[in-house]
Scaffold this active site. Sequence first.
Site, PDB file in Angstrom:
ATOM      1  CG  ASN A 219     -26.969  47.014 -10.655  1.00 26.63           C
ATOM      2  OD1 ASN A 219     -25.685  47.769 -11.577  1.00 26.63           O
ATOM      3  ND2 ASN A 219     -26.786  45.602 -10.927  1.00 26.63           N
ATOM      4  CG  ASP A 288     -26.992  38.436  -8.514  1.00 25.45           C
ATOM      5  OD1 ASP A 288     -26.735  37.552  -9.956  1.00 25.45           O
ATOM      6  OD2 ASP A 288     -26.129  38.569  -8.051  1.00 25.45           O
ATOM      7  CE  LYS A 298     -46.380  55.640  -4.239  1.00 26.11           C
ATOM      8  NZ  LYS A 298     -46.628  56.100  -4.600  1.00 26.11           N
ATOM      9  CG  PHE A 332     -16.559  42.526 -16.725  1.00 28.19           C
ATOM     10  CD1 PHE A 332     -16.773  42.058 -18.232  1.00 28.19           C
ATOM     11  CD2 PHE A 332     -16.119  43.141 -16.387  1.00 28.19           C
ATOM     12  CE1 PHE A 332     -16.722  43.103 -19.219  1.00 28.19           C
ATOM     13  CE2 PHE A 332     -15.751  44.078 -17.338  1.00 28.19           C
ATOM     14  CZ  PHE A 332     -15.753  43.780 -18.750  1.00 28.19           C
ATOM     15  CE  LYS A 346     -19.033  35.754  -8.563  1.00 32.43           C
ATOM     16  NZ  LYS A 346     -18.670  36.990  -8.486  1.00 32.43           N
ATOM     17  CE  LYS A 350     -21.907  33.295 -13.585  1.00 37.61           C
ATOM     18  NZ  LYS A 350     -22.196  34.859 -12.552  1.00 37.61           N
TER      19      LYS A 350
HETATM   20  O1  PMT Z   1     -21.366  49.768 -16.312  1.00 44.24           O
HETATM   21  P1  PMT Z   1     -20.419  50.581 -15.516  1.00 44.24           P
HETATM   22  O2  PMT Z   1     -20.996  51.654 -15.081  1.00 44.24           O
HETATM   23  O3  PMT Z   1     -18.986  50.942 -16.076  1.00 44.24           O
HETATM   24  O4  PMT Z   1     -19.307  49.396 -14.615  1.00 44.24           O
HETATM   25  C1  PMT Z   1     -18.705  48.540 -14.754  1.00 44.24           C
HETATM   26  C2  PMT Z   1     -19.075  46.239 -14.625  1.00 44.24           C
HETATM   27  C3  PMT Z   1     -18.500  46.959 -12.862  1.00 44.24           C
HETATM   28  C4  PMT Z   1     -20.212  46.856 -13.870  1.00 44.24           C
HETATM   29  C5  PMT Z   1     -18.665  45.916 -14.701  1.00 44.24           C
HETATM   30  O5  PMT Z   1     -17.038  45.890 -14.508  1.00 44.24           O
HETATM   31  C6  PMT Z   1     -18.691  44.421 -13.988  1.00 44.24           C
HETATM   32  O6  PMT Z   1     -18.076  43.927 -13.620  1.00 44.24           O
HETATM   33  N1  PMT Z   1     -19.977  43.720 -14.544  1.00 44.24           N
HETATM   34  C7  PMT Z   1     -19.942  42.697 -14.092  1.00 44.24           C
HETATM   35  C8  PMT Z   1     -20.720  42.969 -12.722  1.00 44.24           C
HETATM   36  C9  PMT Z   1     -22.062  41.221 -12.526  1.00 44.24           C
HETATM   37  O7  PMT Z   1     -22.824  41.083 -12.051  1.00 44.24           O
HETATM   38  O8  PMT Z   1     -20.518  40.743 -11.477  1.00 44.24           O
HETATM   39  P2  PMT Z   1     -20.938  39.142 -11.123  1.00 44.24           P
HETATM   40  O9  PMT Z   1     -19.326  38.660 -10.215  1.00 44.24           O
HETATM   41  O10 PMT Z   1     -22.289  39.790 -10.126  1.00 44.24           O
HETATM   42  O11 PMT Z   1     -21.396  37.949 -12.388  1.00 44.24           O
HETATM   43  C10 PMT Z   1     -20.647  37.583 -13.229  1.00 44.24           C
HETATM   44  C11 PMT Z   1     -20.462  37.415 -14.752  1.00 44.24           C
HETATM   45  O12 PMT Z   1     -22.001  37.350 -14.468  1.00 44.24           O
HETATM   46  C12 PMT Z   1     -20.803  38.630 -14.984  1.00 44.24           C
HETATM   47  O13 PMT Z   1     -19.813  38.397 -16.106  1.00 44.24           O
HETATM   48  C13 PMT Z   1     -22.220  39.368 -15.062  1.00 44.24           C
HETATM   49  O14 PMT Z   1     -22.477  39.155 -16.450  1.00 44.24           O
HETATM   50  C14 PMT Z   1     -23.230  37.404 -15.345  1.00 44.24           C
HETATM   51  N2  PMT Z   1     -24.023  37.393 -14.578  1.00 44.24           N
HETATM   52  C15 PMT Z   1     -24.614  38.370 -13.547  1.00 44.24           C
HETATM   53  C16 PMT Z   1     -25.688  37.339 -13.071  1.00 44.24           C
HETATM   54  C17 PMT Z   1     -26.731  37.215 -13.604  1.00 44.24           C
HETATM   55  N3  PMT Z   1     -27.856  36.508 -13.053  1.00 44.24           N
HETATM   56  N4  PMT Z   1     -26.234  36.692 -15.384  1.00 44.24           N
HETATM   57  C18 PMT Z   1     -24.897  36.862 -15.396  1.00 44.24           C
HETATM   58  O15 PMT Z   1     -24.603  36.798 -16.443  1.00 44.24           O
END
Ligand code: PMT
Length: 410
Positions: A219, A288, A298, A332, A346, A350
Site C-alpha cells: 500500500n 490485511d 516468477k 490508527f 476499531k 482491538k
Molecule cells: O506512513 P504514512 O505515509 O505517513 O501514512 C500514515 C498512515 C496513513 C499509514 C497512518 O496514519 C495510518 O492510518 N495507519 C494505519 C493504517 C491501517 O492499517 O489502518 P486500518 O484501519 O486498516 O487498521 C487499524 C489498526 O490496526 C491500525 O493501527 C493498524 O496498524 C492495525 N492493523 C491493521 C491490519 C493488520 N493486519 N494488523 C494491524 O495491526
Amino acid sequence: MLRTCKPESINLSGKNIVLGVSGGIAAYKACELTSRLKKLNANIDVIMTRSAAEFVAPLTFQSLSLNQVVTDMFDAPKYWEVEHISLAKKADVFVIAPATANIIGKLANGIADDMLSTTAMATKAQVVIVPAMNVNMYENPVVQKNIEALKELGYIIIDPDEGRLACGDIGKGKMAEPAEIVEKLVEVLMPKRDLEGKTVIVTAGPTREAIDPVRYISNHSSGKMGYAIADKAAKRGARVLLVSGPTNLATPTGVERIDIESTADMLSKVLMHFQNADIIIKSAAPADYTVEEYSSQKIKKSSDELTLKLKKNPDIAYELGKIKGHRILVGFAAETNDLIENAKTKVNKKNFDFIVANDVTAEGAGFGTDTNVVKLIDKDGEVVDVPKMQKTELADVILDKVSEIISKRA
Ligand code: PMT
C-alpha cells in the site's frame, strides 16, 4: 501542541538565543519578544538586516538584550572573531522574527549575502521562522513553496495569524504573538523528558506480501507518520523500537529499528519485544491479506487473466489487544468513509486506549503526506479534533495523550 508557558517556572539561564530581525513593520513585536526572553534569563544576540534597522533602531534591541546588535557583516568585529560563524555556533536556538518573504527565499535557496542569512545558514541549531508579510505575498505560490521546502529541511515555521495587516489588507500574514513564539522556543530549548524509563514499540510503514520472487501486494504508506512518532518518543526520553516495513526514511537518532517485510513478520517481531514494552503505537499499515500460495518462480504471463487467491493476515493490533495487560495500546484508523463510527468500532474490537483516526481522502491527510488531519478517539468515545498539522507536530500531540494516560494512572 504548545505547552502553557508559566514564565515564573521557566528559567532559560545559560541558553543562547540568536534572534534575526528582518525588515517588516512587525519588527516592533520582536522588541517585546526580546524583552520576554530576557525576563526568562536567556542570553539574546540580535542580528538585524539593513531594512529591519529602518523600522526599529538597533539601540532598542541593544537596550533590551544588553548585548551588541549586529547589523552588517562588514562592520568591524566587536567581540567575535568571525561574527557569523561565532554566533552560528553560539546559538542554542535561532529564531527569525519577523521573517520576510526575502529571508525565507534566501534560506530556501541557499543565498547567503548578509549577516542574517550567512549566520542562519552556518548554524547547526534549530531554526525557527516566524513569517510576517502582506497576505498576497504570503499566499504567493513561490513563498509557499519556499516555506514548504524549509519545513521539509526541519526548520520550524510558526504560522502567521489572520487579521488586519499594516497595509490595510485583511488576511493571513500578521506575525505570531511574542508569547506564542516564546512557548515554541522554550519547547525547543527545554524538551520534555516525560517518557524517560519507558519502552515504546512503534510500527511504521507498509508491509509487502510476496506473490512471487518479483511481485508483491502493498500500500501507499511512506512510514512518515510512524517515524515521526518514533523520533519524538526518543527525544522525550523513551527507549524506542521501530518495527518498520520498507521505507526510504532514515532511522531517527537514538531509535532501534527492526526491519520487516510481511504482516506475519511484523507480528512476530512485535511479539518478540512485547513483554518489555510499556507503550505500543500501531501507525503501520499492515496488509490485511496475503496470497494463499506463494509461487517460488516468477509467474509467467501466459493467459489473459490471472486470479490470485488471498487469505487473511493476522490482525496484529487485535492480537496485542487480547494480551495488553497494563500496556498502553494506541491504534490508527485509515478510513475513506464513516470515520468516527468505523474508528470507534476499531477502538473496542482491538482494545485500544485510543485511536488516531485519519480520513485518508482528506486534503493533507493520510498516506505519503508531510501533514495529517486526525481525530483522537478514546475508549470512552470522546472525540478530539486535531487540525491539519505536520506529522512531526502530530507525533507530539499523540505522545502528549499517552503521557496524560500515564499521569492519570500514577
Ligand atoms: O506512513 P504514512 O505515509 O505517513 O501514512 C500514515 C498512515 C496513513 C499509514 C497512518 O496514519 C495510518 O492510518 N495507519 C494505519 C493504517 C491501517 O492499517 O489502518 P486500518 O484501519 O486498516 O487498521 C487499524 C489498526 O490496526 C491500525 O493501527 C493498524 O496498524 C492495525 N492493523 C491493521 C491490519 C493488520 N493486519 N494488523 C494491524 O495491526
